[in-house]
Design an enzyme around this catalytic site. Sequence first.
Site, PDB file in Angstrom:
ATOM      1  CG  HIS A   8      -8.009   7.875   5.478  1.00  0.00           C
ATOM      2  ND1 HIS A   8      -7.947   7.298   4.261  1.00  0.00           N
ATOM      3  CD2 HIS A   8      -7.314   9.235   5.085  1.00  0.00           C
ATOM      4  CE1 HIS A   8      -7.571   7.885   3.016  1.00  0.00           C
ATOM      5  NE2 HIS A   8      -7.028   9.031   3.662  1.00  0.00           N
ATOM      6  CB  SER A  14     -10.044   5.453   2.134  1.00  0.00           C
ATOM      7  OG  SER A  14      -8.841   5.120   2.494  1.00  0.00           O
ATOM      8  CD  GLU A  50       5.193  13.103   7.525  1.00  0.00           C
ATOM      9  OE1 GLU A  50       4.854  12.656   8.539  1.00  0.00           O
ATOM     10  OE2 GLU A  50       5.227  12.417   6.665  1.00  0.00           O
ATOM     11  CB  THR A 103      -9.403 -15.696   1.884  1.00  0.00           C
ATOM     12  OG1 THR A 103      -9.957 -16.735   2.466  1.00  0.00           O
ATOM     13  CG2 THR A 103      -7.879 -16.079   1.496  1.00  0.00           C
TER      14      THR A 103
HETATM   15  C1  LIG Z   1     -10.605  11.618  -1.195  1.00  0.00           C
HETATM   16  C2  LIG Z   1      -9.940  10.250  -1.310  1.00  0.00           C
HETATM   17  N1  LIG Z   1     -10.213   9.346  -2.010  1.00  0.00           N
HETATM   18  C3  LIG Z   1      -9.914   7.920  -2.292  1.00  0.00           C
HETATM   19  C4  LIG Z   1      -8.652   7.739  -1.746  1.00  0.00           C
HETATM   20  C5  LIG Z   1      -8.136   6.449  -1.966  1.00  0.00           C
HETATM   21  O1  LIG Z   1      -7.980   5.641  -0.753  1.00  0.00           O
HETATM   22  P1  LIG Z   1      -6.813   4.519  -0.438  1.00  0.00           P
HETATM   23  O2  LIG Z   1      -5.721   5.086  -0.145  1.00  0.00           O
HETATM   24  O3  LIG Z   1      -7.550   3.775   0.482  1.00  0.00           O
HETATM   25  O4  LIG Z   1      -6.763   3.762  -1.793  1.00  0.00           O
HETATM   26  C6  LIG Z   1      -8.100   8.706  -0.955  1.00  0.00           C
HETATM   27  C7  LIG Z   1      -6.958   8.378  -0.212  1.00  0.00           C
HETATM   28  O5  LIG Z   1      -6.513   8.801   0.523  1.00  0.00           O
HETATM   29  C8  LIG Z   1      -8.758   9.998  -0.645  1.00  0.00           C
HETATM   30  O6  LIG Z   1      -8.424  10.830  -0.090  1.00  0.00           O
END
Ligand SMILES: Cc1ncc(COP(=O)(O)O)c(C=O)c1O
Length: 387
Positions: A185, A180, A326, A30
């Site tokens: 990403h 994120s 895709e 954790t």
């Molecule tokens: C601009 C933006 N904000 C927030 C998020 C949320 O991130 P997460 O998928 O890690 O929850 C995303 C997700 O792709 C995003 O593109």
Amino acid sequence: MNWPLMHGNISKSDLDEVKKIFDEDNPKLTQGPRVKQFETEWSKWLGVKHSIFVNSGSSANLLTLAALKILYPKGGEIIVPALTWSSDVVSVLKAGFTPKFVDIDLTTLGLNEKNIFNSINKNTVAVFLTHCQGYSALSNELLDLIKTKKIILIEDVCESHGATHNNIKVGNFGLISNFSFYYAHHMTTIEGGMICTNDDELSDIFRCIRGHGLLREMANIEKIEKIKKENPLLNSDFIFLYEGFNVRNNEISATIGLNQIKSLNEKIKKRNENYFRFFDNLTNKNIYSDFKNDGLSNYAFNIISSYPDETFYKKVLKLFNELNIEYRRGSAGGGNQLRQPYLKNLKIDKPKLPVTDHVHFFGSYIGNFPELNNELIHYLVKRLNQL
Ligand SMILES: Cc1ncc(COP(=O)(O)O)c(C=O)c1O
């Protein structure tokens, strides 16, 4: 051809680091020392004082707006784009603020400063902008406006790690910024997110509301002692200071994050090379290419029709299908959030957003990952140019 949105974002060396943990005696896993170390490394990489690791970018959004509500209990309006992720809007709503939707600029896919200017009023608390798909949404004019109007800037950098404005990484300009580390990403921790700030008080609020709202999560010893004294009837280990959540992350994700951050700059460079290989060779004027590339940290090619031409756009999608590429229609978050069912019955201003709508109906993105093959890029550009 096989061209997914993302490929190979967790490497063998990430997994080797994780395996080492499994050899430890009595592992707890954790939130612990590795989480702390990853936060320190991330702060160094970005150039901020505090980073708080959470379990997703959505949780980063959620805590950011919850903290803002602690500072601004009266609520008010928050200017947001509609070309963003749902959690950016939901976090505003859940914290009891009113989202004020503003149109974007096609050159950055981010909020347009003239539209922001026209939307600011005495109830405006903050601008919560999204740096979409690796483009910086900042301009000097926008930063001046925010300063002059004395409103808060929050940056969502979930899609744009390493993008810069005036050679400074975005995520440094707002009071708070969010990242994120979802698999698709720039870098990943399986799931994960980071909240960044230079503000000591906010950092403590985030640590507290990340872990149930518990006072003991904070760093400010003086404040902890003061609140303990004010609450003599409470067990000092269990003082729930704010309305909190449990959105902590764990040692496995932090281990992957610590390994991934080492190659982040290299990956950004490679992705940007792919981007220019693609757009520099694109000659079909039916596809929009006038993006503002200064400070770019691309992670997806946005293929947007220059004109609202249904027939042409269908040809583009047909080509993606034929080549097994895709894609996601509508760019970030699938396009115009105001068109989504979750906002249907909400009584808020729902302005017409022509640029956002153009991307919603005539835009899509395809993946750009470091190991994307150059030949594939050239082949796709050639086929797009022929349309
Ligand atoms: C601009 C933006 N904000 C927030 C998020 C949320 O991130 P997460 O998928 O890690 O929850 C995303 C997700 O792709 C995003 O593109």
